[in-house]
Scaffold this motif. Structure first.
Motif, PDB file in Angstrom:
ATOM      1  N   THR A  20     -28.215 -35.640   7.586  1.00  0.00           N
ATOM      2  CA  THR A  20     -28.749 -36.411   8.505  1.00  0.00           C
ATOM      3  C   THR A  20     -28.201 -37.612   8.889  1.00  0.00           C
ATOM      4  O   THR A  20     -28.966 -38.574   9.478  1.00  0.00           O
ATOM      5  CB  THR A  20     -30.324 -36.572   7.856  1.00  0.00           C
ATOM      6  N   TRP A  21     -26.960 -37.894   8.629  1.00  0.00           N
ATOM      7  CA  TRP A  21     -26.307 -39.283   9.063  1.00  0.00           C
ATOM      8  C   TRP A  21     -26.597 -39.213  10.579  1.00  0.00           C
ATOM      9  O   TRP A  21     -26.940 -40.249  11.235  1.00  0.00           O
ATOM     10  CB  TRP A  21     -24.784 -39.262   8.744  1.00  0.00           C
ATOM     11  N   GLY A  24     -30.029 -40.422  12.108  1.00  0.00           N
ATOM     12  CA  GLY A  24     -30.095 -41.749  11.858  1.00  0.00           C
ATOM     13  C   GLY A  24     -29.614 -42.771  12.985  1.00  0.00           C
ATOM     14  O   GLY A  24     -30.389 -43.838  13.346  1.00  0.00           O
ATOM     15  N   THR A  31     -30.156 -42.094  18.929  1.00  0.00           N
ATOM     16  CA  THR A  31     -30.905 -40.900  18.221  1.00  0.00           C
ATOM     17  C   THR A  31     -32.370 -40.663  19.032  1.00  0.00           C
ATOM     18  O   THR A  31     -32.651 -41.590  19.950  1.00  0.00           O
ATOM     19  CB  THR A  31     -31.481 -40.939  16.930  1.00  0.00           C
ATOM     20  N   GLU A  33     -35.697 -39.427  18.328  1.00  0.00           N
ATOM     21  CA  GLU A  33     -36.634 -38.898  17.065  1.00  0.00           C
ATOM     22  C   GLU A  33     -37.452 -37.729  17.361  1.00  0.00           C
ATOM     23  O   GLU A  33     -37.530 -36.812  16.301  1.00  0.00           O
ATOM     24  CB  GLU A  33     -37.580 -39.985  16.932  1.00  0.00           C
ATOM     25  N   THR A  53     -30.149 -37.135   3.019  1.00  0.00           N
ATOM     26  CA  THR A  53     -30.437 -38.522   3.797  1.00  0.00           C
ATOM     27  C   THR A  53     -29.920 -39.404   3.208  1.00  0.00           C
ATOM     28  O   THR A  53     -29.405 -39.496   2.046  1.00  0.00           O
ATOM     29  CB  THR A  53     -31.798 -38.436   4.446  1.00  0.00           C
ATOM     30  N   TYR A  57     -28.539 -44.498   6.819  1.00  0.00           N
ATOM     31  CA  TYR A  57     -28.585 -43.746   7.769  1.00  0.00           C
ATOM     32  C   TYR A  57     -29.448 -44.230   8.903  1.00  0.00           C
ATOM     33  O   TYR A  57     -30.748 -43.741   8.802  1.00  0.00           O
ATOM     34  CB  TYR A  57     -28.735 -42.222   7.806  1.00  0.00           C
ATOM     35  N   GLY A  58     -29.200 -45.104   9.757  1.00  0.00           N
ATOM     36  CA  GLY A  58     -30.009 -45.743  10.729  1.00  0.00           C
ATOM     37  C   GLY A  58     -30.961 -46.909   9.991  1.00  0.00           C
ATOM     38  O   GLY A  58     -32.066 -47.280  10.538  1.00  0.00           O
ATOM     39  N   LEU A  61     -34.138 -45.320   9.192  1.00  0.00           N
ATOM     40  CA  LEU A  61     -34.842 -44.477  10.395  1.00  0.00           C
ATOM     41  C   LEU A  61     -34.805 -43.103   9.873  1.00  0.00           C
ATOM     42  O   LEU A  61     -35.592 -42.134  10.130  1.00  0.00           O
ATOM     43  CB  LEU A  61     -34.161 -44.746  11.594  1.00  0.00           C
ATOM     44  N   ALA A  62     -33.671 -42.526   9.319  1.00  0.00           N
ATOM     45  CA  ALA A  62     -33.351 -41.445   9.352  1.00  0.00           C
ATOM     46  C   ALA A  62     -34.216 -40.605   7.860  1.00  0.00           C
ATOM     47  O   ALA A  62     -34.875 -39.892   7.980  1.00  0.00           O
ATOM     48  CB  ALA A  62     -31.829 -40.964   8.517  1.00  0.00           C
ATOM     49  N   GLU A  63     -34.448 -41.481   6.911  1.00  0.00           N
ATOM     50  CA  GLU A  63     -35.476 -41.183   5.989  1.00  0.00           C
ATOM     51  C   GLU A  63     -36.910 -41.024   6.696  1.00  0.00           C
ATOM     52  O   GLU A  63     -37.634 -40.244   6.235  1.00  0.00           O
ATOM     53  CB  GLU A  63     -35.407 -42.206   4.846  1.00  0.00           C
ATOM     54  N   THR A  83     -31.692 -38.133  -1.360  1.00  0.00           N
ATOM     55  CA  THR A  83     -31.431 -39.219  -0.813  1.00  0.00           C
ATOM     56  C   THR A  83     -30.626 -39.893  -1.793  1.00  0.00           C
ATOM     57  O   THR A  83     -29.889 -39.683  -2.553  1.00  0.00           O
ATOM     58  CB  THR A  83     -32.601 -39.886  -0.261  1.00  0.00           C
TER      59      THR A  83
END
Length: 333
Positions: A20-21, A24, A31, A33, A53, A57-58, A61-63, A83
């Motif tokens: 999921t890099w 993010g 990105t 969402e 994740t 990553y963001g 945001l990715a999480e 993670t």
């Protein structure tokens, strides 16, 4: 979806996990969402049950997106959330390694909140931190493991010597390492160590950041907010030689009625010491090729032909990285 025993989990884990890099957005040009959540849920519907994740990553945001997608999908107990921990930042341009006990115990609560979960299945130290005793980091993760906040202990980008030190302090269930057809340098060292000591592995960069999808050509360019703009792999003579290799690999893949991405992932899955391969995606259609990686194997002759192509076409090795990954805190002082 092909599944395998991983770590100490009761449920088997899909041999392809979702990375999921890109979701993010940071270093990938932003990105969407809603589309990202659709991508995650599509992956789950395909049978992928591991999503990887990281807070970086963001910058959370990715999480958060992963947490929303799992909440909407349901069946949390059937999914494996992996993670990471051990990075700190002031801005997108100032990031450093920090695997102190204090930082780890702060990050775990932030990640649990963003992921909307009471536990993390696999908690991985993102990069070794030269400014923190490795034993301090290992003890901190072991405490979280004993508390039930994490179900398995992992590292990422750790070499054999660092893994050996870790195992004297705490269990080590997995290591996440870079591997793709153009970057095989860890196979005979860190992957070999993991195989010998029964440590599972997760590969990242398996499609060479998109190169092995076969979608690029000599006219392809990347914006400055895309990390590939700065990577030697995507510039000048380096880029052209890799494109030439991909063109030949496409022909071999076509002989099996496969895409070059499917061939590249199948190759990785057949390497000694590889447990799980990450497939990065931020749009649902980027998952279309995944099922075509299953139910077949490359023959010995095909594996030899793949290596021959790489040896013939990749004549200019990438320059060695002096300090891959984020810097240590001490280097910023």
């Amino acid at each position: 979806m092909e599944k395998i025993k991983f770590g100490n989990f009761d449920n088997k884990v899909s041999r392809i996990g979702l990375g999921t890099w890109a979701i993010g957005g940071w270093m990938w040009g932003g990105t969407d969402e809603t589309r990202s959540i659709h991508t995650l849920r599509t992956a789950f519907d395909l049978g992928i049950n591991l999503v990887d994740t990281a807070p970086q990553y963001g910058f959370g945001l990715a999480e958060e997106i992963v947490g929303r997608a799992i909440a909407e999908h349901g069946n949390r107990e059937k999914l494996i959330i992996a993670t990471k921990v051990g990075l700190e930042w002031e801005s997108p341009h100032k990031i450093w390694r920090n695997s102190t006990r204090k930082r780890i115990f702060q990050e775990i609560d932030d990640s649990l909140r963003r992921l909307r979960t009471e536990y993390i299945d696999l908690y991985q130290v993102h990069w070794p931190d030269p400014d923190t005793p490795l034993e301090e980091t290992a003890e901190a993760l072991y405490d979280l493991y004993e508390q039930g906040k994490i179900r398995a202990i992992g590292v990422s980008n750790f070499n054999a010597e660092q893994m050996e030190r870790w195992r004297k302090v705490a269990p080590l269930h997995s290591n996440q390492l870079q591997l793709n057809l153009f970057q095989q340098h860890l196979l005979n060292t860190d992957f070999a160590y993991c195989y010998e000591h029964k440590i599972d592995t997760i590969t990242y960069g398996t499609l060479a950041y998109g190169l092995l999808t076969g979608k690029f050509n000599s006219e392809t360019t990347f914006p400055e907010d895309d990390h590939r703009f700065y990577k030697p792999m995507f510039r000048g003579e380096y880029f052209l030689q890799f494109l030439a290799a991909v063109d030949e690999l496409k022909k071999l893949a076509a002989s099996r009625d496969k895409s070059v991405a499917q061939l590249a992932v199948r190759w990785a899955l057949q390497q000694k010491g590889v447990t799980i391969v990450l497939w990065g995606a931020r749009r649902p259609e980027q998952l279309n090729d995944i099922l075509g990686t299953e139910g077949w194997e490359l023959s010995k002759e095909e594996l030899e032909r793949i290596q021959q192509i790489i040896n013939e076409k990749v004549t200019k090795p990438l320059p060695p990285k002096k300090n891959p990954g984020p810097p240590a805190r001490s280097s910023l002082r």
